[in-house]
Design a protein around this motif. Structure first.
Motif, mmCIF file in Angstrom:
data_model
loop_
_atom_site.group_PDB
_atom_site.id
_atom_site.type_symbol
_atom_site.label_atom_id
_atom_site.label_comp_id
_atom_site.label_asym_id
_atom_site.label_seq_id
_atom_site.Cartn_x
_atom_site.Cartn_y
_atom_site.Cartn_z
ATOM 1 N N LEU A 31 0.830 -1.204 0.000
ATOM 2 C CA LEU A 31 0.000 0.000 0.000
ATOM 3 C C LEU A 31 0.861 1.249 0.000
ATOM 4 N N ILE A 32 1.929 1.228 0.766
ATOM 5 C CA ILE A 32 2.834 2.378 0.814
ATOM 6 C C ILE A 32 3.488 2.588 -0.549
ATOM 7 N N LEU A 33 3.968 1.507 -1.179
ATOM 8 C CA LEU A 33 4.609 1.630 -2.493
ATOM 9 C C LEU A 33 3.630 2.107 -3.560
ATOM 10 N N SER A 34 2.404 1.601 -3.520
ATOM 11 C CA SER A 34 1.432 2.028 -4.527
ATOM 12 C C SER A 34 1.083 3.501 -4.358
ATOM 13 N N LYS A 35 0.947 3.962 -3.114
ATOM 14 C CA LYS A 35 0.683 5.392 -2.869
ATOM 15 C C LYS A 35 1.879 6.241 -3.272
ATOM 16 N N LEU A 36 3.076 5.772 -2.983
ATOM 17 C CA LEU A 36 4.287 6.489 -3.355
ATOM 18 C C LEU A 36 4.387 6.625 -4.872
ATOM 19 N N TYR A 38 1.896 6.454 -7.020
ATOM 20 C CA TYR A 38 0.798 7.290 -7.504
ATOM 21 C C TYR A 38 1.130 8.771 -7.349
ATOM 22 N N TYR A 39 1.576 9.188 -6.177
ATOM 23 C CA TYR A 39 1.814 10.601 -5.927
ATOM 24 C C TYR A 39 3.107 11.118 -6.531
ATOM 25 N N SER A 40 4.107 10.257 -6.733
ATOM 26 C CA SER A 40 5.380 10.736 -7.272
ATOM 27 C C SER A 40 5.475 10.616 -8.788
ATOM 28 N N VAL A 41 4.780 9.660 -9.401
ATOM 29 C CA VAL A 41 4.904 9.455 -10.845
ATOM 30 C C VAL A 41 3.582 9.669 -11.564
ATOM 31 N N ASP A 42 2.585 8.933 -11.186
ATOM 32 C CA ASP A 42 1.332 8.919 -11.938
ATOM 33 C C ASP A 42 0.604 10.250 -11.892
ATOM 34 N N PRO A 44 1.692 13.478 -11.223
ATOM 35 C CA PRO A 44 2.309 14.576 -11.991
ATOM 36 C C PRO A 44 2.235 14.370 -13.507
ATOM 37 N N VAL A 45 2.459 13.147 -13.956
ATOM 38 C CA VAL A 45 2.417 12.880 -15.395
ATOM 39 C C VAL A 45 1.006 13.075 -15.939
ATOM 40 N N THR A 46 0.018 12.574 -15.229
ATOM 41 C CA THR A 46 -1.369 12.720 -15.673
ATOM 42 C C THR A 46 -1.787 14.181 -15.677
ATOM 43 N N THR A 47 -1.393 14.928 -14.660
ATOM 44 C CA THR A 47 -1.720 16.350 -14.593
ATOM 45 C C THR A 47 -1.062 17.104 -15.746
#
Length: 171
Positions: A31-36, A38-42, A44-47
Motif C-alpha cells: 500500500l505504501i509503495l502504490s501510494k508512493l 501514484y503521488y510521485s509518478v502517476d 504529476p504525469v497525468t496532470t
C-alpha cells in the motif's frame, strides 16, 4: 434513503463481513509503495498531460487546411543557402503530389464518363479525354524520366535540358 431519516426508527442492519483481524501494527508495504508511485509518478504525469491536452484542444489545427507560403525556386536561391535549397525541395515535393492528384482526378472523371456513356464514349466524352491527354502530357513533360529518386534539382536540370534542346532545334 434521505440523509435526515430517524435513526431510532430505522436502525442500520448489522454488518455481514467480519472485521479485519490485523496481525501486526506495521503498515502494509504494498500500500505504501502504490501510494508512493501514484503521488510521485502517476499524478504529476497525468496532470501534465491534461494541461497539454487542454492547450492543444484550443489550438487545434486541421492538417488539410494548412496553407504553405510560396518560397523562392531553386533558381532564385543564393549559392550555399541550404535552408533555401531545403524549402525549395519541400515545395517541389508538395507541387509534385498536387500534380499527381490532379492527374488522378482528371482520370477518374474520364473513366466515369466512359462508364456512363458506354459504347459511344469516344464522341460523348471528347472533352474529358482531351483534358486527360493534356494533363498527362504536361505531367510527363515535367516529371517523366526523373526516376525513383526524383528531386527538385533533377527536375530543374531536366527543364534546362529541354529548353536548351528547343533552342538548338529552333536555331
Amino acid at each position: 434513503m434521505p440523509t435526515d431519516f430517524d435513526k431510532g426508527a430505522y436502525p442500520e442492519p448489522p454488518r455481514q463481513t467480519p472485521a479485519v483481524d490485523k496481525q501486526t501494527a506495521l503498515p502494509n508495504p504494498a500500500l505504501i509503495l502504490s501510494k508512493l508511485f501514484y503521488y510521485s509518478v502517476d499524478l504529476p504525469v497525468t496532470t501534465f498531460r491534461d494541461v497539454v491536452d487542454s492547450i492543444r484542444a484550443k489550438n487545434k489545427s486541421v492538417y488539410y487546411h494548412q496553407k504553405f507560403r510560396r518560397v523562392p525556386d531553386l533558381t532564385e536561391c543564393q549559392q550555399g543557402d541550404y535552408l533555401c535549397y531545403y524549402e525549395a525541395e519541400m515545395q517541389w515535393r508538395r507541387d509534385y503530389k498536387v500534380d499527381q492528384e490532379i492527374v488522378k482526378v482528371v482520370q477518374e472523371r474520364m473513366r466515369a464518363c466512359h462508364q456512363r456513356e458506354g459504347a459511344s464514349y469516344q464522341q460523348n466524352c471528347a472533352k474529358e479525354i482531351e483534358q486527360f491527354n493534356e494533363a498527362t502530357k504536361n505531367f510527363q513533360s515535367r516529371y517523366g524520366d526523373l526516376g525513383a529518386y526524383a528531386s527538385g534539382r533533377k527536375c530543374l536540370m531536366k527543364q534546362k535540358e529541354r529548353m536548351m534542346a528547343a533552342q538548338a532545334s529552333s536555331a
